[in-house]
Scaffold this motif. Structure first.
Motif, PDB file in Angstrom:
ATOM      1  N   ASP A   3     -77.404  50.115  70.869  1.00 16.11           N
ATOM      2  CA  ASP A   3     -76.335  51.064  71.168  1.00 16.11           C
ATOM      3  C   ASP A   3     -76.969  52.456  71.171  1.00 16.11           C
ATOM      4  O   ASP A   3     -77.354  52.967  70.114  1.00 16.11           O
ATOM      5  CB  ASP A   3     -75.243  50.949  70.104  1.00 16.11           C
ATOM      6  CG  ASP A   3     -74.030  51.822  70.385  1.00 16.11           C
ATOM      7  OD1 ASP A   3     -74.033  52.591  71.364  1.00 16.11           O
ATOM      8  OD2 ASP A   3     -73.067  51.744  69.591  1.00 16.11           O
ATOM      9  N   VAL A   4     -77.103  53.049  72.351  1.00 18.19           N
ATOM     10  CA  VAL A   4     -77.725  54.370  72.510  1.00 18.19           C
ATOM     11  C   VAL A   4     -76.728  55.254  73.239  1.00 18.19           C
ATOM     12  O   VAL A   4     -76.264  54.902  74.327  1.00 18.19           O
ATOM     13  CB  VAL A   4     -79.045  54.282  73.313  1.00 18.19           C
ATOM     14  CG1 VAL A   4     -79.664  55.653  73.483  1.00 18.19           C
ATOM     15  CG2 VAL A   4     -80.030  53.326  72.633  1.00 18.19           C
ATOM     16  N   ARG A   5     -76.390  56.408  72.630  1.00 17.39           N
ATOM     17  CA  ARG A   5     -75.363  57.274  73.207  1.00 17.39           C
ATOM     18  C   ARG A   5     -75.678  58.749  73.034  1.00 17.39           C
ATOM     19  O   ARG A   5     -76.285  59.144  72.037  1.00 17.39           O
ATOM     20  CB  ARG A   5     -74.027  57.038  72.508  1.00 17.39           C
ATOM     21  CG  ARG A   5     -73.390  55.726  72.784  1.00 17.39           C
ATOM     22  CD  ARG A   5     -72.075  55.611  72.048  1.00 17.39           C
ATOM     23  NE  ARG A   5     -72.300  54.877  70.801  1.00 17.39           N
ATOM     24  CZ  ARG A   5     -71.580  55.014  69.713  1.00 17.39           C
ATOM     25  NH1 ARG A   5     -70.594  55.874  69.657  1.00 17.39           N
ATOM     26  NH2 ARG A   5     -71.842  54.290  68.655  1.00 17.39           N
ATOM     27  N   LEU A   6     -75.197  59.539  73.977  1.00 19.87           N
ATOM     28  CA  LEU A   6     -75.116  60.990  73.824  1.00 19.87           C
ATOM     29  C   LEU A   6     -73.680  61.310  73.444  1.00 19.87           C
ATOM     30  O   LEU A   6     -72.745  60.734  74.016  1.00 19.87           O
ATOM     31  CB  LEU A   6     -75.449  61.705  75.131  1.00 19.87           C
ATOM     32  CG  LEU A   6     -76.911  61.751  75.511  1.00 19.87           C
ATOM     33  CD1 LEU A   6     -77.071  62.294  76.925  1.00 19.87           C
ATOM     34  CD2 LEU A   6     -77.687  62.618  74.530  1.00 19.87           C
ATOM     35  N   ALA A   7     -73.504  62.193  72.491  1.00 19.11           N
ATOM     36  CA  ALA A   7     -72.156  62.570  72.053  1.00 19.11           C
ATOM     37  C   ALA A   7     -71.929  64.042  72.375  1.00 19.11           C
ATOM     38  O   ALA A   7     -72.743  64.890  72.020  1.00 19.11           O
ATOM     39  CB  ALA A   7     -71.996  62.329  70.556  1.00 19.11           C
ATOM     40  N   THR A   8     -70.824  64.327  73.040  1.00 17.54           N
ATOM     41  CA  THR A   8     -70.486  65.708  73.364  1.00 17.54           C
ATOM     42  C   THR A   8     -69.480  66.292  72.378  1.00 17.54           C
ATOM     43  O   THR A   8     -69.134  67.456  72.466  1.00 17.54           O
ATOM     44  CB  THR A   8     -69.923  65.805  74.796  1.00 17.54           C
ATOM     45  OG1 THR A   8     -68.786  64.952  74.895  1.00 17.54           O
ATOM     46  CG2 THR A   8     -70.979  65.402  75.819  1.00 17.54           C
ATOM     47  N   ALA A   9     -69.029  65.459  71.449  1.00 16.39           N
ATOM     48  CA  ALA A   9     -68.070  65.879  70.424  1.00 16.39           C
ATOM     49  C   ALA A   9     -68.550  65.345  69.076  1.00 16.39           C
ATOM     50  O   ALA A   9     -69.358  64.417  69.027  1.00 16.39           O
ATOM     51  CB  ALA A   9     -66.680  65.339  70.749  1.00 16.39           C
ATOM     52  N   PRO A  10     -68.050  65.906  67.987  1.00 21.98           N
ATOM     53  CA  PRO A  10     -68.454  65.408  66.666  1.00 21.98           C
ATOM     54  C   PRO A  10     -68.177  63.910  66.527  1.00 21.98           C
ATOM     55  O   PRO A  10     -67.236  63.380  67.119  1.00 21.98           O
ATOM     56  CB  PRO A  10     -67.582  66.204  65.695  1.00 21.98           C
ATOM     57  CG  PRO A  10     -67.238  67.452  66.437  1.00 21.98           C
ATOM     58  CD  PRO A  10     -67.116  67.033  67.881  1.00 21.98           C
ATOM     59  N   PHE A  11     -69.030  63.238  65.753  1.00 19.91           N
ATOM     60  CA  PHE A  11     -68.838  61.813  65.469  1.00 19.91           C
ATOM     61  C   PHE A  11     -68.886  61.616  63.963  1.00 19.91           C
ATOM     62  O   PHE A  11     -69.388  62.460  63.224  1.00 19.91           O
ATOM     63  CB  PHE A  11     -69.894  60.951  66.186  1.00 19.91           C
ATOM     64  CG  PHE A  11     -71.318  61.225  65.768  1.00 19.91           C
ATOM     65  CD1 PHE A  11     -71.902  60.531  64.719  1.00 19.91           C
ATOM     66  CD2 PHE A  11     -72.080  62.171  66.445  1.00 19.91           C
ATOM     67  CE1 PHE A  11     -73.211  60.780  64.336  1.00 19.91           C
ATOM     68  CE2 PHE A  11     -73.395  62.424  66.072  1.00 19.91           C
ATOM     69  CZ  PHE A  11     -73.963  61.732  65.018  1.00 19.91           C
ATOM     70  N   ASP A  12     -68.345  60.496  63.519  1.00 25.31           N
ATOM     71  CA  ASP A  12     -68.279  60.175  62.099  1.00 25.31           C
ATOM     72  C   ASP A  12     -69.391  59.178  61.768  1.00 25.31           C
ATOM     73  O   ASP A  12     -69.276  57.995  62.095  1.00 25.31           O
ATOM     74  CB  ASP A  12     -66.912  59.582  61.766  1.00 25.31           C
ATOM     75  CG  ASP A  12     -66.746  59.219  60.298  1.00 25.31           C
ATOM     76  OD1 ASP A  12     -67.754  59.201  59.548  1.00 25.31           O
ATOM     77  OD2 ASP A  12     -65.594  58.939  59.904  1.00 25.31           O
ATOM     78  N   VAL A  79     -78.641  54.642  68.163  1.00 22.96           N
ATOM     79  CA  VAL A  79     -79.093  56.028  68.314  1.00 22.96           C
ATOM     80  C   VAL A  79     -77.932  56.806  68.926  1.00 22.96           C
ATOM     81  O   VAL A  79     -77.507  56.510  70.041  1.00 22.96           O
ATOM     82  CB  VAL A  79     -80.334  56.145  69.234  1.00 22.96           C
ATOM     83  CG1 VAL A  79     -80.754  57.608  69.355  1.00 22.96           C
ATOM     84  CG2 VAL A  79     -81.484  55.292  68.730  1.00 22.96           C
ATOM     85  N   ILE A  80     -77.436  57.779  68.171  1.00 21.54           N
ATOM     86  CA  ILE A  80     -76.394  58.678  68.679  1.00 21.54           C
ATOM     87  C   ILE A  80     -76.934  60.095  68.514  1.00 21.54           C
ATOM     88  O   ILE A  80     -77.357  60.476  67.415  1.00 21.54           O
ATOM     89  CB  ILE A  80     -75.067  58.542  67.900  1.00 21.54           C
ATOM     90  CG1 ILE A  80     -74.561  57.102  67.945  1.00 21.54           C
ATOM     91  CG2 ILE A  80     -74.022  59.506  68.470  1.00 21.54           C
ATOM     92  CD1 ILE A  80     -73.354  56.848  67.056  1.00 21.54           C
ATOM     93  N   HIS A  81     -76.925  60.863  69.588  1.00 19.43           N
ATOM     94  CA  HIS A  81     -77.445  62.237  69.533  1.00 19.43           C
ATOM     95  C   HIS A  81     -76.437  63.178  70.158  1.00 19.43           C
ATOM     96  O   HIS A  81     -75.953  62.940  71.254  1.00 19.43           O
ATOM     97  CB  HIS A  81     -78.778  62.334  70.287  1.00 19.43           C
ATOM     98  CG  HIS A  81     -79.679  63.382  69.745  1.00 19.43           C
ATOM     99  ND1 HIS A  81     -79.337  64.717  69.717  1.00 19.43           N
ATOM    100  CD2 HIS A  81     -80.910  63.295  69.208  1.00 19.43           C
ATOM    101  CE1 HIS A  81     -80.343  65.403  69.177  1.00 19.43           C
ATOM    102  NE2 HIS A  81     -81.301  64.568  68.860  1.00 19.43           N
ATOM    103  N   ARG A  82     -76.101  64.226  69.427  1.00 19.62           N
ATOM    104  CA  ARG A  82     -75.167  65.244  69.910  1.00 19.62           C
ATOM    105  C   ARG A  82     -75.846  66.162  70.908  1.00 19.62           C
ATOM    106  O   ARG A  82     -77.033  66.420  70.833  1.00 19.62           O
ATOM    107  CB  ARG A  82     -74.693  66.118  68.746  1.00 19.62           C
ATOM    108  CG  ARG A  82     -73.547  65.607  67.937  1.00 19.62           C
ATOM    109  CD  ARG A  82     -72.199  65.621  68.638  1.00 19.62           C
ATOM    110  NE  ARG A  82     -71.779  66.910  69.165  1.00 19.62           N
ATOM    111  CZ  ARG A  82     -71.147  67.854  68.482  1.00 19.62           C
ATOM    112  NH1 ARG A  82     -70.862  67.678  67.203  1.00 19.62           N
ATOM    113  NH2 ARG A  82     -70.791  68.978  69.056  1.00 19.62           N
ATOM    114  N   VAL A  83     -75.050  66.689  71.812  1.00 20.34           N
ATOM    115  CA  VAL A  83     -75.434  67.780  72.688  1.00 20.34           C
ATOM    116  C   VAL A  83     -74.290  68.781  72.661  1.00 20.34           C
ATOM    117  O   VAL A  83     -73.173  68.453  72.270  1.00 20.34           O
ATOM    118  CB  VAL A  83     -75.731  67.318  74.135  1.00 20.34           C
ATOM    119  CG1 VAL A  83     -76.977  66.448  74.172  1.00 20.34           C
ATOM    120  CG2 VAL A  83     -74.548  66.592  74.748  1.00 20.34           C
ATOM    121  N   GLY A  84     -74.574  70.017  73.029  1.00 22.29           N
ATOM    122  CA  GLY A  84     -73.561  71.064  73.006  1.00 22.29           C
ATOM    123  C   GLY A  84     -73.701  71.915  71.760  1.00 22.29           C
ATOM    124  O   GLY A  84     -74.728  71.910  71.085  1.00 22.29           O
TER     125      GLY A  84
END
Length: 152
Positions: A3-12, A79-84
C-alpha cells in the motif's frame, strides 16, 4: 500486500496502522516509523511544505517499495507520504513493514526511510516569521543512505 500512497490531507497514523495490522495477520512482527513536523519549544517554524513532481513521485515510491520487497521477505509494506503545507505536529510520513521475522521488518523500514529522506521526489521548505526557506538533506541523511550501497 503493498500500500503506497501520497496524501494531500492529514492522515491518522494510528488508524492506518490498525488497518495495516489487520491485513498482515500472518506477520511475526510489524515495524513502523511516523515522521512528524517538529514542534520544538522556542522554534520559529510555522509550517512545512512538501512539493513534488507528480509524474515521478508515486511511481518512484512504488518502485522503492518493490525494491524493498525484493530484498527482504516482507508480508506487507505501507508507505504514506504527505505533500502540501503541514503544521507542526502533523504527520509527514508513515512507513510500516510486516515480516515473519523482526530483523527483516526493521531493516526494510530503515531502508525505506533512508531513501525517502535523501533520494525522494520531494522538495521541502519551511515557513518562519521571515518567510519561506528551502531545506536540503543534511550530511547525516546522505551518510545514512550510503549504508545501503550493497542493496540492489
Amino acid at each position: 500486500m503493498r500500500d503506497v500512497r501520497l496524501a494531500t490531507a492529514p492522515f491518522d497514523p494510528h488508524e492506518e496502522m490498525r488497518q495495516f495490522s489487520q491485513r498482515c495477520g500472518d506477520a511475526g512482527g510489524i515495524v513502523s516509523f511516523t515522521g512528524l513536523v517538529r514542534e520544538e519549544a522556542g522554534s520559529e517554524v510555522e509550517g512545512l511544505e512538501l512539493r513534488h513532481f507528480e509524474p515521478l513521485t508515486l511511481p518512484g515510491m512504488t518502485d522503492l517499495a518493490a525494491r524493498t520487497e525484493a530484498h527482504w521477505p516482507l508480508t506487507g509494506t505501507l508507505v504514506i507520504h504527505r505533500v502540501g503545507v503541514m503544521k507542526p505536529g502533523e504527520p509527514i510520513v508513515l512507513v510500516a513493514c510486516a515480516a515473519r521475522h523482526r530483523r527483516d521488518a526493521f531493516e526494510a523500514a530503515d531502508f525505506l526511510m533512508d531513501h525517502l529522506k535523501s533520494r525522494a521526489w520531494f522538495w521541502k521548505r519551511e515557513k518562519t516569521a521571515d518567510g519561506w526557506r528551502w531545506i536540503e538533506p543534511r550530511e547525516a541523511d546522505h551518510s545514512d543512505l550510503a549504508r545501503w550501497n550493497a542493496v540492489p
